[in-house]
Enzyme design. Sequence first.
Site, mmCIF file in Angstrom:
data_model
loop_
_atom_site.group_PDB
_atom_site.id
_atom_site.type_symbol
_atom_site.label_atom_id
_atom_site.label_comp_id
_atom_site.label_asym_id
_atom_site.label_seq_id
_atom_site.Cartn_x
_atom_site.Cartn_y
_atom_site.Cartn_z
ATOM 1 C CG LEU A 1 -2.123 -0.888 1.293
ATOM 2 C CD1 LEU A 1 -2.889 -0.687 2.592
ATOM 3 C CD2 LEU A 1 -3.041 -0.673 0.102
ATOM 4 C CG ASP A 2 0.729 4.104 -3.166
ATOM 5 O OD1 ASP A 2 1.528 3.230 -3.511
ATOM 6 O OD2 ASP A 2 -0.046 4.676 -3.948
ATOM 7 C CG PHE A 3 4.168 7.480 2.938
ATOM 8 C CD1 PHE A 3 4.713 7.124 4.161
ATOM 9 C CD2 PHE A 3 3.839 8.809 2.719
ATOM 10 C CE1 PHE A 3 4.923 8.079 5.160
ATOM 11 C CE2 PHE A 3 4.044 9.776 3.696
ATOM 12 C CZ PHE A 3 4.578 9.398 4.925
ATOM 13 N NE ARG B 1 -1.468 8.453 -5.158
ATOM 14 C CZ ARG B 1 -0.276 8.623 -4.597
ATOM 15 N NH1 ARG B 1 0.400 7.588 -4.128
ATOM 16 N NH2 ARG B 1 0.256 9.827 -4.507
#
Length: 299
Positions: A66-68, A164
């Site tokens: 998962l992205d930051f 995104r």
Amino acid sequence: MEPGSVENLCVVYRSRDFLVVNKHWDVRIDSKAWWETLTLQKQLQHRFPELADPDTCYGFRFCHQLDFSTSGALCVALNKAAAGSAYRCFKDRKVTKAYLALVRGHVQESRMTISYAIGKNSTEGRTHTMCIEGTQGCENPKPSLTELMVLEHGLYAGRTHQLRVHCSALGHPIVGDQTYGQASSQEDQPFRMMLHAFYLRIPTCTECVEACTPDPFVPTLDACWSPHTLVQPLDELVQVLRAAADPDPTEGGPRPCSPSTPLPAPGRPPPTPAKLPETEAQRASCLKWLSEWTLEPDN
């Protein structure tokens, strides 16, 4: 969902072989950098020191990323065999993942399929980002599919990256996304990126790992968010996701949201993306991953 700390790790699923945690926003999964004072790895080490495996690089086997800036469901395998079975589910596209997001502007369609191919951005100063096929500097784009469903309309304060990139390409970037979306003023900068992994199902050969995390985008948790028109109840969507048959690409079985398990909204079911042959580089990368994390590489 309060900001992350070492002590406040939230576990939403636990078995002998797996944990699913509700990752905080603005927290890295792992890091060996001394300045990273908080990571999911450190939260797990603090909460479950007895589960850490010294034979792995970070002590825990994270099944995906998962992205930051993204919060939500993230699965951790507790042994090599479990990591191997989860890996095969991801490789064979048997995993179901659903995200919640606040996006800028009002999406006109209640449901749509976004199928832009996505590749790495080689443009100077943007090499840390991804972009859609046809963008200047886009390298090695690969088929990507996002099924988007509008749940509600509202106002916010008056107004890996697949989701995104796809939302940004539609002209509806995710609120708080400083990489793919631009705020109009300093007042328009929220405290986090509004993207949350709320549902995850990994149908391994020994157990079905399934977890649903709470919706963080509600007025009681964020007074800046003011919904005014309900389009699709979230609990109905969760019921459909849970009832959907697991995809079986090897036998041509149904995929989630296929005609056999329709979502309660208008529009066609998403097409199945073409499965490209595995390259030698991808094969080598997979075998390297398997050699550390699993019992038996695919031969």
